[in-house]
Design a protein around this motif. Structure first.
Motif, PDB file in Angstrom:
ATOM      1  N   LYS A  52       0.825  -1.211   0.000  1.00  0.00           N
ATOM      2  CA  LYS A  52       0.000   0.000   0.000  1.00  0.00           C
ATOM      3  C   LYS A  52       0.858   1.261   0.000  1.00  0.00           C
ATOM      4  N   THR A  53       1.803   1.282   0.941  1.00  0.00           N
ATOM      5  CA  THR A  53       2.655   2.469   1.038  1.00  0.00           C
ATOM      6  C   THR A  53       3.473   2.641  -0.229  1.00  0.00           C
ATOM      7  N   THR A  54       3.956   1.515  -0.752  1.00  0.00           N
ATOM      8  CA  THR A  54       4.740   1.579  -1.975  1.00  0.00           C
ATOM      9  C   THR A  54       3.913   2.199  -3.100  1.00  0.00           C
ATOM     10  N   MET A 164      -3.153   9.988   1.342  1.00  0.00           N
ATOM     11  CA  MET A 164      -3.012   9.885   2.795  1.00  0.00           C
ATOM     12  C   MET A 164      -2.598   8.469   3.165  1.00  0.00           C
ATOM     13  N   ASP A 165      -1.468   8.360   3.886  1.00  0.00           N
ATOM     14  CA  ASP A 165      -0.992   7.054   4.334  1.00  0.00           C
ATOM     15  C   ASP A 165      -1.287   6.922   5.826  1.00  0.00           C
ATOM     16  N   GLU A 166      -2.328   6.215   6.131  1.00  0.00           N
ATOM     17  CA  GLU A 166      -2.761   6.040   7.516  1.00  0.00           C
ATOM     18  C   GLU A 166      -2.726   7.354   8.296  1.00  0.00           C
ATOM     19  N   PRO A 167      -3.442   8.361   7.808  1.00  0.00           N
ATOM     20  CA  PRO A 167      -3.326   9.687   8.432  1.00  0.00           C
ATOM     21  C   PRO A 167      -3.890   9.701   9.844  1.00  0.00           C
TER      22      PRO A 167
HETATM   23 MG   LIG Z   1       2.480   1.196   4.846  1.00  0.00          MG
END
Ligand SMILES: [Mg+2]
Ligand SMILES: Nc1ncnc2c1ncn2[C@@H]1O[C@H](COP(=O)(O)OP(=O)(O)OP(=O)(O)O)[C@@H](O)[C@H]1O
Lengths: 270, 423
Positions: A52-54, A164-167
């Motif tokens: 996901k982050t990638t 947004m990454d796990e904001p």
């Molecule tokens: Mg991640």
């Protein structure tokens, strides 16, 4: 595909392979394709390590994919740019600046006149409910307030897409619920395209017009849902939305899907 | 050993008493007081002010007690001062024996004292009374035979002191001292030293304070105290500024560019573990012993510390901040100015504090080796004349100034980088 034609953001066959120092390689993403129309709200779920982050970093332009391309408004993404704003989980505010300076950072870098920045920043602080905190130092704010500053800072640049990454990942349940309402409100009021990564199935259901479930090894899209809850949540209490019959069943369905994937990962490890 | 034992005893006693007193008047307040786990919770351990005060006071008390200071109420026994005497028994060539008395006046060194006057009586027989003056902590030879009848004739010898037999290379304890006999048969008297330190080893605290006033008024060897300290400080500041001026940009370059990193890494890593003091001989050969040499030395001392801290400041930046700045449209230059530099400031301040401390130590050491003026030069000059009070005064001043520099740096830090440790 007709769907892709009208997409403002196109994720086109993205692959990402990390070569590790020991010679092996990890396929963090494999052939991920997706189109997003302007103003769509997409939430992304998946077990830890599914890429996901990638994916988000590739869209933001921090990583160059090993295959495929990202196209935004008919231009290929080459690197980070203000058209794609990013909200991090935490630690991305500039603690040497006041709240006001943080929010006005983007416009200031562009050379927008001081006065204009000030009005814009005041406006945004009002929207995120921090109008009294403009001159505070960011480290004097609570975690929830800091994330509001991060949201306002992102909006100040008027980006086309907000990533947004796990904001809300580092917030407590109550603050988190308030912030979820804020995200929905901003989404509706600004009409921005938003991609939001989360670990919480509930959050993904509430904050996703579309919901993507990803699967690991290689990272890929496992299943996609179109959901009514975000639209409902704009006007109603989020807790009311959760009482909706469909919500519960979808939650169970997705939870067990992710559980299965997690178990499969564990099984493979042994 | 004794001093250490006394110090440990004071430590334990003060602790026990403090616990008893503080426990009774238990008006503890604040969050830390509510913590039940303090052992292992570093944040719950704050320096106990009472302990600090008692610690400093007891050092002065011990110092005073062992130097016979007027400031302290109790003293360990001092050296014997005053009048004393012992009798010796001599045998002459005709095998007759007779007693004589040695009257002694013991006085502090520097006090003008006279030999005691001999009583009229007691001059019968061949052994005549003698008079002797001795400085405290010293000893004096007395050839008692000189005034004795037949003392110069072979066969005359002293056989006993206060009735105790004595022979060459032996000694006899008498009241207030020790009488020993040299191998040639002369007597030597050493008054009891007591437990106090001789001023030449360790002067009393007030002597040092007096000396401080004297020196700050009159200077030392025609150089004012402020000038000595000013020169040392000047060298430190110039060396530190030059080191920072070169080191900080170099550190940034090493943190931001792979060529710079590769080029300077071996140099920095090699120079870092070399103590600046080890460079003194080389610096003297290259730059001579005057200002240029000392400032080059301090420059080198500050340079590597500042380079490394600037480099650490750059690599310590949370990548999210850099990413966020790029996403907000900042250029590379803007990222450097608005993100990397401010983010590295806390690290640089920490480095600056260390560098200032090292420079201060180095300058004093360099001045010990060679200087015309400076704090280090003052104490090394004083030590050559055994002016222990000036040496100790200088050492205390050097400590206080070093401490003061650190406090100033910390104050500057809390004003200039209030966000330190809050990222
Ligand atoms: Mg991640
Ligand atoms: N810089 C990297 N070098 C090597 N492998 C990496 C790197 N970044 C990510 N990976 C690998 O790529 C895969 C996906 O990582 P990613 O961080 O995108 O997962 P994620 O879905 O965001 O996980 P999480 O939910 O825990 O944040 C993981 O297997 C990870 O080990």
């Amino acid at each position: 595909m007709a769907d892709e034609k009208q997409s403002s953001l196109l994720i086109d066959n993205i692959s990402m392979t990390f070569n590790l120092p020991d010679g092996s390689s990890v396929e963090a993403l494999k052939d991920v394709s997706l189109g997003l129309a302007t103003g769509e709200l997409l939430s992304v779920l998946g077990p830890s390590g599914c890429g996901k982050t990638t994916l988000l970093n590739i869209i933001a332009g921090f990583l160059a994919p090993t295959g495929g391309q990202i196209i935004l408004n008919d231009h290929q993404v080459q690197g980070p740019a203000p058209e794609r704003g990013m909200v991090f989980q935490r630690g991305a505010l500039f603690e040497w600046m006041s709240v006001r300076k943080n929010v006005g950072f983007g416009p200031a870098m562009k050379g927008v006149p001081e006065k204009q920045i000030r009005t814009r920043v005041d406006e945004l602080l009002e929207i995120v409910g921090l109008h009294d905190f403009g001159d505070k130092a960011v480290y004097e704010l609570s975690g929830g307030m800091q994330q509001r500053v991060a949201l306002a800072r992102c909006l100040a640049n008027d980006p086309d897409v907000i990533l947004m990454d796990e904001p809300l990942g580092a917030l407590d349940a109550l603050t988190r619920e308030k912030m979820q309402g804020l995200v929905l409100k901003l989404w509706k009021e600004t009409g921005k395209t938003i991609i939001l990564i989360t670990h919480s199935v509930e959050e993904a259901l509430l904050l996703g017009e579309r919901l993507l479930v990803m699967a690991p090894r290689p990272g890929r899209i496992h299943k996609e849902y179109h959901l009514p809850f975000a639209e409902m949540g704009v006007d109603a209490d989020l807790r009311e939305v959760k009482k909706h019959g469909d919500y519960g069943s979808k939650r169970e369905e997705i939870l067990s899907m992710i559980w299965e994937m997690e178990e499969e990962i564990m099984g493979r490890k042994e | 050993m004794l001093v250490l034992m006394i110090y440990v005893t004071i430590f334990v006693l003060a602790y026990v008493i403090y616990q008893a007193v503080a426990g009774r008047s238990s008006k503890k307040v604040g969050f830390n007081a509510r913590k039940t786990v303090t052992f292992g919770d570093e944040s719950a351990v704050t320096a106990n002010r009472a302990a600090s005060v008692i610690s400093v006071v007891s050092i002065f008390l011990i110092w005073g007690a062992f130097t016979g200071s007027n400031l302290t109420p109790i003293h360990v026994p001092g050296p014997f001062v005053g009048k004393t005497s012992f009798t010796y028994t001599a045998t002459n060539a005709e095998n007759q024996t007779d007693d004589g008395t040695v009257h002694i006046n013991v006085a502090k060194v520097g006090n003008d004292s006279k030999k005691p006057t001999l009583p009229e009586s007691g001059q019968s027989g061949f052994a005549k009374d003698d008079a002797l003056k001795v400085g405290a902590w010293r000893s004096a030879l007395i050839r008692v035979q000189n005034n004795d009848d037949g003392g110069k004739i072979k066969g005359y010898r002293v056989t006993a002191i206060n009735g105790q037999a004595i022979a060459p290379n032996q000694m006899v304890e008498v009241a207030d001292g020790v009488v020993s006999m040299t191998s040639k048969g002369s007597l030597s008297f050493a008054p009891s030293k007591g437990w106090q330190m001789e001023p030449i080893w360790l002067p009393a605290p007030e002597a040092i304070v007096t000396r401080l006033f004297e020196i700050s008024r009159d200077g030392y060897q025609n150089v004012a105290l402020s000038e000595n300290i000013g020169w040392s400080l000047f060298r430190v500041v110039v060396g530190f500024l030059l080191g920072s001026l070169v080191g900080i940009p170099l550190g940034y370059a090493m943190g931001l560019n792979d060529w710079f990193r590769g080029w300077f890494d071996p140099i920095v890593e090699f120079m870092r573990p070399i103590p600046p003091l080890a460079l003194i001989p080389l610096v003297i050969i290259w730059f001579g012993i005057w200002e240029q040499g000392k400032i080059s030395l301090l420059f080198l001392a500050a340079l590597w510390i500042m380079t490394i801290s600037a480099r650490a400041g750059v690599s310590g930046v949370n990548i999210s901040k850099v990413h966020a700045a790029y996403s907000l449209g900042a250029s590379k230059l803007q990222i450097l100015l608005h993100v990397i530099i401010p983010n590295s400031l806390p690290e640089i301040f920490t480095g600056a504090r260390v560098a200032m401390g090292v420079c201060w130590g180095t300058v004093v050491a360099a001045e010990l080796v060679a200087a015309e003026k400076g704090a280090g030069k003052m104490i090394i000059a004083a030590s050559k004349f055994q002016q222990t009070d000036i040496v100790i005064m200088g050492i205390i001043l050097i400590g206080i100034i070093g401490f003061g520099i650190d406090i100033l740096m910390r104050m500057a830090e809390s004003v200039l980088v209030p966000w330190k440790g809050k990222g």
